[in-house]
Design a protein around this motif. Structure first.
Motif, mmCIF file in Angstrom:
data_model
loop_
_atom_site.group_PDB
_atom_site.id
_atom_site.type_symbol
_atom_site.label_atom_id
_atom_site.label_comp_id
_atom_site.label_asym_id
_atom_site.label_seq_id
_atom_site.Cartn_x
_atom_site.Cartn_y
_atom_site.Cartn_z
ATOM 1 N N VAL A 97 4.641 -0.693 2.386
ATOM 2 C CA VAL A 97 4.071 0.770 2.901
ATOM 3 C C VAL A 97 4.874 1.287 1.885
ATOM 4 C CG1 VAL A 97 3.194 2.306 3.323
ATOM 5 C CG2 VAL A 97 2.699 0.383 4.995
ATOM 6 N N SER A 118 6.726 4.389 0.397
ATOM 7 C CA SER A 118 6.876 6.545 0.089
ATOM 8 C C SER A 118 6.723 6.868 -1.504
ATOM 9 C CB SER A 118 7.940 6.573 0.884
ATOM 10 O OG SER A 118 8.791 6.398 0.440
ATOM 11 N N LEU A 160 -0.997 5.008 7.209
ATOM 12 C CA LEU A 160 0.687 3.835 7.078
ATOM 13 C C LEU A 160 1.470 4.703 6.866
ATOM 14 C CD1 LEU A 160 -1.657 0.466 5.751
ATOM 15 C CD2 LEU A 160 -0.386 0.969 7.812
ATOM 16 N N LYS A 161 2.058 4.538 7.481
ATOM 17 C CA LYS A 161 4.094 5.265 6.801
ATOM 18 C C LYS A 161 4.845 3.917 6.845
ATOM 19 C CE LYS A 161 2.919 8.275 10.549
ATOM 20 N NZ LYS A 161 3.053 8.684 12.269
ATOM 21 N N VAL A 183 1.076 -1.507 -0.006
ATOM 22 C CA VAL A 183 -0.262 0.232 -0.197
ATOM 23 C C VAL A 183 0.863 1.493 0.363
ATOM 24 C CG1 VAL A 183 -0.061 0.379 2.642
ATOM 25 C CG2 VAL A 183 -1.886 0.586 1.515
ATOM 26 N N GLN A 184 0.216 2.498 -0.721
ATOM 27 C CA GLN A 184 0.898 3.943 -0.944
ATOM 28 C C GLN A 184 1.353 4.392 1.087
ATOM 29 O OE1 GLN A 184 -0.216 6.034 -3.847
ATOM 30 N NE2 GLN A 184 0.879 5.189 -5.148
ATOM 31 N N ALA A 185 2.047 4.741 1.147
ATOM 32 C CA ALA A 185 1.928 5.852 2.150
ATOM 33 C C ALA A 185 0.893 6.755 2.689
ATOM 34 C CB ALA A 185 3.122 6.765 2.211
ATOM 35 N N ASP A 221 5.688 1.489 8.386
ATOM 36 C CA ASP A 221 5.133 0.414 10.071
ATOM 37 C C ASP A 221 5.951 -0.817 8.641
ATOM 38 O OD1 ASP A 221 2.388 3.146 9.654
ATOM 39 O OD2 ASP A 221 3.403 1.722 11.283
ATOM 40 N N THR A 222 6.438 -1.338 7.721
ATOM 41 C CA THR A 222 6.832 -2.201 6.741
ATOM 42 C C THR A 222 7.388 -2.885 7.959
ATOM 43 O OG1 THR A 222 7.231 -0.849 5.153
ATOM 44 C CG2 THR A 222 7.559 -2.978 4.729
#
Length: 120
Positions: free
Chosen positions: A118, A120, A85-86, A12-14, A89-90
């Motif tokens: 995630v 960035s 999400l950042k 997912v993207q940030a 968080d990966t």
């Protein structure tokens, strides 16, 4: 024997969201606490969130209102809604359950882990 099956990880993207689910099955009398932990490469496994059968909840300090943990209707499932999400968080996210087996003994079980990435 008890199995924990996790689902919902991915890329997912940030700033995006993901929802993780974990379902416990097997010789279960009851489940006390269920929770999510994560482990990033080169780091120790850490608590993300945990919820007791009575509804008491603990979050890791880094969550800061971004994640919400909940138990399913059957009480043998746990969900983690992750918002905002950042990249940090990966990690691989693991489900954990404190299970009382039909034997009456308590055991700790872990899921196999689901990757959350995630970008960035």
């Amino acid at each position: 024997q008890v199995q924990l099956v996790e689902s919902g990880g991915g890329l997912v993207q940030a700033g995006g969201s993901l929802r993780l689910s974990c379902a416990a099955s097997g010789s279960i009398l009851s489940i006390n606490t269920m929770g999510w932990y994560r482990q990033a490469p080169g780091k120790q496994r850490e608590l993300v969130a945990a919820i007791s059968s009575g509804g008491s909840i603990n979050y890791g300090d880094f969550v800061k209102g971004r994640f919400t943990i909940s138990r399913g209707n059957t009480n043998n499932t746990v969900n983690l809604q992750m918002n905002s999400l950042k990249a940090e968080d990966t990690a691989v996210y693991y489900c954990k359950a404190m299970v009382v087996a039909v034997s009456g003994y308590g055991y700790q079980y872990w899921g196999q882990g689901t990757q959350v990435t995630v970008s960035s």
